[in-house]
Scaffold this motif. Structure first.
Motif, short mmCIF file in Angstrom:
data_model
loop_
_atom_site.label_atom_id
_atom_site.label_comp_id
_atom_site.label_asym_id
_atom_site.label_seq_id
_atom_site.Cartn_x
_atom_site.Cartn_y
_atom_site.Cartn_z
N ILE A 250 -6.87 -7.57 -11.52
CA ILE A 250 -5.80 -7.65 -10.53
C ILE A 250 -5.95 -6.54 -9.50
O ILE A 250 -6.22 -5.38 -9.83
N ASN A 251 -5.79 -6.89 -8.24
CA ASN A 251 -5.74 -5.91 -7.15
C ASN A 251 -4.28 -5.61 -6.87
O ASN A 251 -3.58 -6.41 -6.24
N CYS A 252 -3.80 -4.48 -7.36
CA CYS A 252 -2.37 -4.19 -7.28
C CYS A 252 -1.89 -4.00 -5.85
O CYS A 252 -0.69 -4.15 -5.57
N HIS B 92 -2.44 -6.00 -3.59
CA HIS B 92 -2.13 -7.34 -3.11
C HIS B 92 -1.42 -8.17 -4.19
O HIS B 92 -1.49 -9.39 -4.19
N ALA B 93 -0.75 -7.52 -5.13
CA ALA B 93 -0.02 -8.22 -6.18
C ALA B 93 1.12 -9.03 -5.58
O ALA B 93 1.87 -8.53 -4.73
N THR B 94 1.23 -10.28 -6.00
CA THR B 94 2.28 -11.15 -5.46
C THR B 94 3.13 -11.81 -6.54
O THR B 94 4.34 -11.92 -6.40
N SER B 95 2.51 -12.22 -7.63
CA SER B 95 3.24 -12.97 -8.65
C SER B 95 3.99 -12.02 -9.59
O SER B 95 3.66 -10.84 -9.70
N PRO B 96 5.01 -12.54 -10.30
CA PRO B 96 5.74 -11.70 -11.25
C PRO B 96 4.84 -11.09 -12.32
O PRO B 96 5.02 -9.92 -12.68
N ILE B 97 3.87 -11.86 -12.82
CA ILE B 97 3.00 -11.32 -13.87
C ILE B 97 2.14 -10.20 -13.32
O ILE B 97 1.89 -9.19 -13.99
N GLU B 98 1.67 -10.33 -12.08
CA GLU B 98 0.88 -9.27 -11.48
C GLU B 98 1.70 -8.01 -11.29
O GLU B 98 1.21 -6.90 -11.54
N ILE C 245 2.07 -6.32 -14.68
CA ILE C 245 0.86 -5.60 -15.09
C ILE C 245 0.68 -4.33 -14.28
O ILE C 245 0.38 -3.26 -14.83
N CYS C 246 0.87 -4.44 -12.98
CA CYS C 246 0.68 -3.27 -12.12
C CYS C 246 1.75 -2.21 -12.33
O CYS C 246 1.55 -1.04 -12.00
N GLY C 247 2.90 -2.61 -12.89
CA GLY C 247 3.98 -1.66 -13.13
C GLY C 247 3.83 -0.86 -14.40
O GLY C 247 4.65 0.02 -14.69
N ALA D 118 -0.45 1.40 -18.88
CA ALA D 118 -1.13 0.98 -20.11
C ALA D 118 -1.66 -0.45 -19.98
O ALA D 118 -2.81 -0.74 -20.34
N ILE D 119 -0.81 -1.36 -19.45
CA ILE D 119 -1.25 -2.74 -19.30
C ILE D 119 -2.33 -2.85 -18.23
O ILE D 119 -3.31 -3.59 -18.39
N LEU D 120 -2.18 -2.08 -17.17
CA LEU D 120 -3.19 -2.11 -16.11
C LEU D 120 -4.53 -1.61 -16.63
O LEU D 120 -5.59 -2.17 -16.28
N HIS D 121 -4.50 -0.57 -17.45
CA HIS D 121 -5.74 -0.07 -18.05
C HIS D 121 -6.38 -1.15 -18.93
O HIS D 121 -7.60 -1.34 -18.91
N ALA D 122 -5.55 -1.87 -19.70
CA ALA D 122 -6.07 -2.94 -20.55
C ALA D 122 -6.66 -4.06 -19.70
O ALA D 122 -7.70 -4.63 -20.04
N ASP D 123 -6.02 -4.37 -18.58
CA ASP D 123 -6.53 -5.42 -17.70
C ASP D 123 -7.88 -5.01 -17.10
O ASP D 123 -8.78 -5.84 -16.97
N THR D 124 -8.02 -3.74 -16.76
CA THR D 124 -9.29 -3.24 -16.22
C THR D 124 -10.39 -3.34 -17.27
O THR D 124 -11.52 -3.72 -16.97
#
Length: 285
Positions: free
Chosen positions: A23-25, A27-33, A36-38, A41-47
């Motif tokens: 995910i490119n935070c 340009h995050a648009t959807s609720p799930i994005e 994750i960007c918020g 910990a979740i962003l690190h897991a996504d990376t």
């Protein structure tokens, strides 16, 4: 000449689309994005998942498997967004209460970590191949025995299934019907899920004037244990609308389909494809 062919193949792999990256935070648009960007910990897991995805793409031995991996990751992201994109309205199946932010975050984190595990899982043999690639190679070997045709391929549905009635735990699974075609014979093995249980089925069709005609079906592990039809219970008088569909232009590989069409595929399937008289009357009803 061989070196030239290898170079062409690798060039084809390199030029195939590899969407479904992290995910490119900005340009995050959807609720799930935004969810994750918020969370760091979740962003690190996504990376980390994205790194695993890129690594398995690089390990793809041919363009067909590369394309399968790209499609499977896009499919997973689509299922993730559908399942977890509106968690603010999700409720506990036992209490009826809206899931807490902690539970919501855990569901997303678990899904991403599980996916990373799938992408990084290696075979236990000496090759240490990614399991998804190993399964795809097995599928290629199996279908290479037959002619193929317009009705061959995987008709797959993937989603996050609840592990229990509360809905506080989800597991991503892909259930499929695999249609295998040999000349004018199409034999299909299906797996589906309902009420916390997996159901199996089989069907046989003959292609007549360009269209498959259903000639036999079996259900829920009644297709037989071997190519002699022992233990089988085939229905030789299926109705045309018995639920078996034969779509065209299906993906030829799907390593995430639960059957995986590995080296230990049910022997009735090969017998069905090679014997025009299968199933025999003594193994039917």
């Amino acid at each position: 000449m061989r070196g030239h062919l290898i170079a062409v193949t690798m060039m084809a792999v390199a030029t195939l689309p590899s969407a479904a990256h992290a995910i490119n935070c900005a340009h995050a648009t959807s609720p799930i994005e935004h969810t994750i960007c918020g969370s760091q910990a979740i962003l690190h897991a996504d990376t980390a998942m994205n790194r695993a995805y890129i690594a398995i793409l690089k390990a793809a031995p041919d363009p067909e498997i590369h394309a399968m991996l790209v499609a499977s990751q896009k499919r997973w992201i689509s299922a993730r967004d559908k399942t977890f994109g509106d968690l603010d309205k999700a409720t506990d199946g036992q209490t009826g209460e809206v899931l807490s932010k902690v539970v919501q975050a855990k569901l997303i984190m678990d899904a991403i970590k599980d996916r990373t595990g799938v992408l990084t899982q290696k075979s236990k043999d000496a090759s240490m191949q990614p399991v998804l690639i190993q399964m795809a190679l097995r599928q290629q070997r199996f279908v290479a025995q037959f002619t193929g045709g317009p009705f061959a391929g995987y008709d797959t549905s993937c989603e996050f299934f609840p592990d229990d009635s509360s809905g506080n735990s989800r597991e991503y699974q892909c259930y499929a019907t695999h249609h295998v075609q040999n000349d004018n014979r199409v034999c299909s093995q299906g797996l589906d899920w309902a009420t916390y249980r997996t159901y199996s089925s089989g069907s046989v069709a003959d292609v007549i004037e360009g269209k498959p005609k259903l000639v036999a079906t079996c259900a829920d592990d009644d297709c037989g244990d071997d190519d002699t039809g022992a233990g089988a219970n085939w229905n030789l008088h299926p109705e045309a609308t018995s639920g078996t569909a034969f779509p065209q232009s299906l993906p030829q590989l799907d390593a995430e389909a639960m059957d995986s069409m590995s080296d230990d595929q049910p022997s009735w399937l090969k017998a069905c494809l090679m014997d025009p008289h299968f199933p025999h009357s003594e193994s039917s009803k």
